[in-house]
Structure formats: C-alpha cells, structure tokens
Write a protein that holds these residues in place. Structure first.
Motif, PDB file in Angstrom:
ATOM      1  N   LYS A  52       0.832  -1.214   0.000  1.00 52.92           N
ATOM      2  CA  LYS A  52       0.000   0.000   0.000  1.00 52.92           C
ATOM      3  C   LYS A  52       0.866   1.263   0.000  1.00 52.92           C
ATOM      4  CE  LYS A  52      -4.142  -2.093   1.986  1.00 52.92           C
ATOM      5  NZ  LYS A  52      -5.258  -1.952   2.943  1.00 52.92           N
ATOM      6  N   THR A  53       1.880   1.226  -0.874  1.00 55.78           N
ATOM      7  CA  THR A  53       2.751   2.380  -1.081  1.00 55.78           C
ATOM      8  C   THR A  53       2.544   2.891  -2.502  1.00 55.78           C
ATOM      9  OG1 THR A  53       4.387   1.436   0.423  1.00 55.78           O
ATOM     10  CG2 THR A  53       5.141   3.212  -1.004  1.00 55.78           C
ATOM     11  N   LEU A  80       6.407  14.837  -7.141  1.00 55.69           N
ATOM     12  CA  LEU A  80       5.765  15.928  -6.398  1.00 55.69           C
ATOM     13  C   LEU A  80       4.243  15.810  -6.433  1.00 55.69           C
ATOM     14  CD1 LEU A  80       7.929  19.051  -7.315  1.00 55.69           C
ATOM     15  CD2 LEU A  80       7.457  18.201  -5.004  1.00 55.69           C
ATOM     16  N   SER A  81       3.726  15.409  -7.568  1.00 55.62           N
ATOM     17  CA  SER A  81       2.282  15.264  -7.716  1.00 55.62           C
ATOM     18  C   SER A  81       1.717  14.300  -6.672  1.00 55.62           C
ATOM     19  CB  SER A  81       1.947  14.752  -9.122  1.00 55.62           C
ATOM     20  OG  SER A  81       0.570  14.498  -9.250  1.00 55.62           O
ATOM     21  N   VAL A  82       2.439  13.211  -6.413  1.00 56.14           N
ATOM     22  CA  VAL A  82       1.988  12.234  -5.419  1.00 56.14           C
ATOM     23  C   VAL A  82       2.243  12.744  -4.003  1.00 56.14           C
ATOM     24  CG1 VAL A  82       2.317   9.897  -4.528  1.00 56.14           C
ATOM     25  CG2 VAL A  82       2.329  10.296  -6.993  1.00 56.14           C
ATOM     26  N   LEU A  83       3.433  13.258  -3.765  1.00 55.22           N
ATOM     27  CA  LEU A  83       3.796  13.691  -2.415  1.00 55.22           C
ATOM     28  C   LEU A  83       2.935  14.835  -1.904  1.00 55.22           C
ATOM     29  CD1 LEU A  83       7.696  13.548  -2.702  1.00 55.22           C
ATOM     30  CD2 LEU A  83       6.213  11.933  -1.504  1.00 55.22           C
ATOM     31  N   GLN A  84       2.418  15.654  -2.810  1.00 58.04           N
ATOM     32  CA  GLN A  84       1.605  16.792  -2.406  1.00 58.04           C
ATOM     33  C   GLN A  84       0.108  16.501  -2.448  1.00 58.04           C
ATOM     34  OE1 GLN A  84       3.143  19.802  -5.090  1.00 58.04           O
ATOM     35  NE2 GLN A  84       4.775  20.383  -3.679  1.00 58.04           N
ATOM     36  N   ALA A  85      -0.234  15.235  -2.659  1.00 53.11           N
ATOM     37  CA  ALA A  85      -1.651  14.841  -2.672  1.00 53.11           C
ATOM     38  C   ALA A  85      -2.235  14.946  -1.268  1.00 53.11           C
ATOM     39  CB  ALA A  85      -1.787  13.414  -3.189  1.00 53.11           C
ATOM     40  N   THR A  86      -3.527  15.176  -1.190  1.00 56.24           N
ATOM     41  CA  THR A  86      -4.203  15.235   0.111  1.00 56.24           C
ATOM     42  C   THR A  86      -4.217  13.837   0.727  1.00 56.24           C
ATOM     43  OG1 THR A  86      -6.373  14.726  -0.842  1.00 56.24           O
ATOM     44  CG2 THR A  86      -5.709  17.058  -0.751  1.00 56.24           C
ATOM     45  N   PRO A  87      -4.378  13.732   2.045  1.00 56.37           N
ATOM     46  CA  PRO A  87      -4.451  12.410   2.681  1.00 56.37           C
ATOM     47  C   PRO A  87      -5.538  11.535   2.067  1.00 56.37           C
ATOM     48  CG  PRO A  87      -4.164  14.104   4.352  1.00 56.37           C
ATOM     49  CD  PRO A  87      -4.378  14.821   3.051  1.00 56.37           C
ATOM     50  N   GLU A  88      -6.676  12.139   1.724  1.00 59.00           N
ATOM     51  CA  GLU A  88      -7.765  11.379   1.117  1.00 59.00           C
ATOM     52  C   GLU A  88      -7.361  10.829  -0.250  1.00 59.00           C
ATOM     53  OE1 GLU A  88      -9.088  14.036   4.148  1.00 59.00           O
ATOM     54  OE2 GLU A  88      -8.061  14.503   2.251  1.00 59.00           O
ATOM     55  N   LYS A  89      -6.701  11.678  -1.039  1.00 60.08           N
ATOM     56  CA  LYS A  89      -6.256  11.253  -2.363  1.00 60.08           C
ATOM     57  C   LYS A  89      -5.180  10.172  -2.244  1.00 60.08           C
ATOM     58  CE  LYS A  89      -5.831  11.368  -6.853  1.00 60.08           C
ATOM     59  NZ  LYS A  89      -6.887  10.774  -7.727  1.00 60.08           N
ATOM     60  N   ASN A 136      -4.784   8.003   0.141  1.00 55.74           N
ATOM     61  CA  ASN A 136      -5.430   6.754   0.543  1.00 55.74           C
ATOM     62  C   ASN A 136      -6.094   6.085  -0.660  1.00 55.74           C
ATOM     63  OD1 ASN A 136      -6.448   4.917   2.757  1.00 55.74           O
ATOM     64  ND2 ASN A 136      -8.392   5.597   1.915  1.00 55.74           N
ATOM     65  N   GLU A 137      -6.684   6.895  -1.500  1.00 56.15           N
ATOM     66  CA  GLU A 137      -7.316   6.366  -2.710  1.00 56.15           C
ATOM     67  C   GLU A 137      -6.270   5.724  -3.626  1.00 56.15           C
ATOM     68  OE1 GLU A 137      -9.207   8.252  -6.756  1.00 56.15           O
ATOM     69  OE2 GLU A 137      -9.721   9.237  -4.861  1.00 56.15           O
ATOM     70  N   ILE A 138      -5.126   6.392  -3.765  1.00 54.51           N
ATOM     71  CA  ILE A 138      -4.046   5.883  -4.611  1.00 54.51           C
ATOM     72  C   ILE A 138      -3.522   4.545  -4.092  1.00 54.51           C
ATOM     73  CG2 ILE A 138      -1.632   6.273  -5.308  1.00 54.51           C
ATOM     74  CD1 ILE A 138      -2.321   9.295  -5.389  1.00 54.51           C
ATOM     75  N   GLU A 142      -4.912   2.347  -1.921  1.00 58.51           N
ATOM     76  CA  GLU A 142      -5.902   1.267  -1.924  1.00 58.51           C
ATOM     77  C   GLU A 142      -6.095   0.712  -3.337  1.00 58.51           C
ATOM     78  OE1 GLU A 142      -7.383  -0.322   0.511  1.00 58.51           O
ATOM     79  OE2 GLU A 142      -6.356   0.893   2.025  1.00 58.51           O
ATOM     80  N   LYS A 143      -6.092   1.607  -4.293  1.00 57.34           N
ATOM     81  CA  LYS A 143      -6.225   1.202  -5.689  1.00 57.34           C
ATOM     82  C   LYS A 143      -4.994   0.391  -6.120  1.00 57.34           C
ATOM     83  CE  LYS A 143      -7.400   3.310 -10.154  1.00 57.34           C
ATOM     84  NZ  LYS A 143      -7.608   4.586 -10.868  1.00 57.34           N
ATOM     85  N   GLY A 144      -3.814   0.820  -5.664  1.00 58.44           N
ATOM     86  CA  GLY A 144      -2.580   0.106  -5.976  1.00 58.44           C
ATOM     87  C   GLY A 144      -2.564  -1.294  -5.392  1.00 58.44           C
ATOM     88  N   TYR A 145      -3.058  -1.412  -4.156  1.00 54.60           N
ATOM     89  CA  TYR A 145      -3.121  -2.728  -3.506  1.00 54.60           C
ATOM     90  C   TYR A 145      -4.036  -3.662  -4.293  1.00 54.60           C
ATOM     91  CZ  TYR A 145      -4.006  -6.364  -0.070  1.00 54.60           C
ATOM     92  OH  TYR A 145      -4.126  -7.584   0.547  1.00 54.60           O
ATOM     93  N   GLU A 146      -5.134  -3.117  -4.751  1.00 57.02           N
ATOM     94  CA  GLU A 146      -6.068  -3.918  -5.552  1.00 57.02           C
ATOM     95  C   GLU A 146      -5.372  -4.442  -6.808  1.00 57.02           C
ATOM     96  OE1 GLU A 146      -9.997  -3.102  -8.322  1.00 57.02           O
ATOM     97  OE2 GLU A 146      -9.677  -1.838  -6.559  1.00 57.02           O
TER      98      GLU A 146
END
Length: 369
Positions: A290-291, A328-337, A339-341, A343-347
């Motif tokens: 989940k990274t 940077l796009s990933v590192l500056q994402a909101t906590p909600e975003k 988490n979405e990234i 969880e989707k990656g784990y799937e």
C-alpha cells in the motif's frame, strides 16, 4: 497420480527478481502434483532460508556455469526429472544443453525475464540464444513487452511463447511489512519530511543518477528524504553525485535488506527509474505494501504492471524533470487522495497474487508433458 519432478535451475538464489520469482513458484506449487528440486551453483543465496522445508536444494560443486552441464545432466537422470525450468539467457542455454546431455525424455521450460539487446554485439548474441531457445519445449515471457523482444531480437516464433506475469506473494508481503523488528533504520523515518524509497542493484540499468537528480528537484519544493535499498558498484559514484547536489545528508544508502517491505510500508512513495525491465517485480511488491508508485515508462514491465499509468504515474526514461514532477504530484496529494491511490494500488497487486499465477505455471508444466 505420479508427482511431476521439476528441477528449477538458477545461478544462485540471490537478491534479484528472478530468484524471488522462483521462490514464489516453488513455494506455491501444488505438492499433490509436483515435487520441486532447486539446483544452484556453489553460492550462498539470500532467499535460500525462505524455501519451504520440503524443497530439495542441490548446490553444484562449481561456480562456473560452463562446468555445470554434465552435473545437471546426471541429476536429471538420477532423479528421473520430468521438467527442467530455468530463467536468464545463459542459464537457459546451460539447462537446455544439460537436458540434451542427459539423454532422457525430460522437457525444457525456459523463462525470459528482461528486455535485452540494443547494440550490434548484444543483438548478435541474442540471435545465438534464440537458436538454442528453439530447442526448448516451452518459452515463457514475463510480460507482453518481453515477448515482443523475443520475437524481434531472438527470432523466436511468437506461437512458441506464453506470457505469464510474475507471481506476487501478497499475503506474505503484508505479513513481512508489519514485522517492526526488521525495521533497523527507523530513525531515518522519524521525521516530518516526506519519505521516498527505492530498491534495486546500484547498476546502470536502474539509472539511479536520474532518480537522485529528480529527488534534488523535489526536495527544493517539498522537504524529503530518499532511502535507497540495494548494493552495487555504483555506490561511490552515486554518493558523490548526492554530495555535488548538496543532498548527501538526505540520501540514505541502506544496502540490501532481507525484509524491504517494512521499509516500503513506512515510505510515502516508491520510485523506479530503470532504463529497462522485464516486469518490474518490485513495483508490484510496493503496491502490495500500500505504497504509492512512480516509475519510468521503460521497456516493458512498468506500463503493464501499472496498466499504462492507471495505478501509478509513468515518466520517460532519463527525464529527471518529468520524474520529479510526478513525484511531487503524489507527495503533495491530500491524505484522502493518497489513501485512494494506495488502496487502488493494492487492488492491482492482488491481480498478480501468487496462487493465481502459479496455477498458470502448473498448467504449462502439465501441458508440456
């Protein structure tokens, strides 16, 4: 039903993706149908300890591939081996020659794991491998891109190649990712900075130079730390580059870690900067922890693992500007975003779950017989 005796032959059970793949296949084979035998040269491998207890491990009394042909041939005869499975070109060649020298009805199943070639000399060499590969009973490529390369550069008939993605032991990775006792460098992660991690040999293929330059740009806008897992002869050169970019205190070379997954889990982002890959096992493993993942769009694995950017951002090979922008796009994402990234990656990682992929290997083995 008589069990199928399979010899898995590899140079050594080292720290690379080929060894991890063999480990996952061997450990997850249906023991009611198959009896695995692992044969290596006379080296100690990092993953030997992770083999299941019922796996027969044979180390040849040589460290030279060229001297192993008749030794393997004897094992094939003595143990009434049905299938010889191997991976990596030179090892595949030796495995095919050993089977021929055994004068038995054993079958060769070989696996190609990378997008090799490019120079005239390399392409000529691959044509030679291709001639030997034609003697195998089945060729497996670990991605569609590798299959295309086999057809183009090895001149192997497309119809003789089956694509099977690498198996990812998601459940075991999840378990290991939570083993805090393996987290020997926790102090590096005790910071408000964003944590970026990578794992791979410190060799030109992985292009850590581009990664470090991209990280320097990221750090200008978002205070970060870069943790690099892996060993290799470019260590001093990469350390020097970090110093020249004034980020040496923020780049941590932690060497090979027996359990990298606990490190992945504590990171905000996993980055791959390779020039070429076959599948990029480590990307799928990072998703399983989940990274979030950012990668180069190198031939040919990352785009297939990440489904053309659906599960992680892709950038051109060697493009430090775009790599930094994606990071940077990933590192500056909101906590909600974020988490979405994740969880989707784990799937996505579960798509490569070991039991599913190993069943595909088992069917190939049975079909060959």
């Amino acid at each position: 039903m008589k069990k199928v005796n399979i010899v898995f032959f590899i140079y050594q059970m080292g720290a690379g993706g080929a060894a991890r793949t063999l480990l996952n296949i061997i450990n997850n084979l249906d023991r009611n149908k198959f009896s695995p035998i692992l044969v290596t040269l006379n080296y100690d491998g990092s993953y030997e300890h992770a083999l299941k207890d019922d796996v027969t491990l044979i180390k040849l009394d040589t460290k030279r591939l060229s001297r192993s042909i008749f030794k393997i041939a004897k094992i094939i005869r003595d143990r009434k081996v049905d299938i010889v499975f191997s991976t990596i070109p030179r090892v595949n060649t030796i495995a095919i020659l050993a089977k021929l020298a055994s004068f038995t009805k054993a079958k060769n199943v070989i696996r190609e794991a990378d997008n090799l070639g490019g120079t005239f000399k390399e392409n000529l060499q691959l044509l030679g491998f291709g001639l030997i590969y034609r003697l195998a009973n089945q060729i497996i490529s670990l991605s569609e891109g590798v299959k295309d390369n086999l057809v183009k550069r090895y001149k192997v008939p497309r119809k003789s190649i089956e694509v099977i993605y690498n198996p990812v032991d998601v459940d075991n990775i999840t378990n290991l990712a939570n083993q805090e006792e393996d987290f020997d460098h926790q102090s590096f992660f005790d910071t408000e900075d964003k944590m970026i991690i990578t794992a791979g040999r410190l060799v030109p293929q992985k292009d850590h130079h581009t990664m470090i330059r991209a990280f320097a740009k990221v750090n200008e806008h978002c205070p970060s730390q870069l943790v690099m897992l892996g060993e290799g002869y470019l260590y001093e050169e990469l350390k020097k580059l970090s110093n020249e970019l004034n980020i040496v205190e923020r780049v941590h070379f932690l060497g090979f870690q027996q359990n990298p997954y606990v490190y992945f889990r504590h990171a905000d982002l996993f980055v791959l900067s390779s020039k070429h890959e076959g599948f990029s096992h480590v990307i799928a493993e990072a998703l399983a922890t989940k990274t979030a993942v950012v990668s180069t769009n190198c031939r040919s694995g990352p785009s297939e693992v990440l489904d053309n950017g659906e599960y992680g951002l892709l950038s051109p090979v060697g493009d430090e500007e775009q790599l930094a922008e994606n990071m940077l796009s990933v590192l500056q994402a909101t906590p909600e975003k974020m988490n979405e990234i994740t969880e989707k990656g784990y799937e996505r990682a579960t798509f490569f779950r070991s039991n599913k992929i190993v069943r595909q290997y088992e069917q190939i083995f049975l079909d060959v017989l």
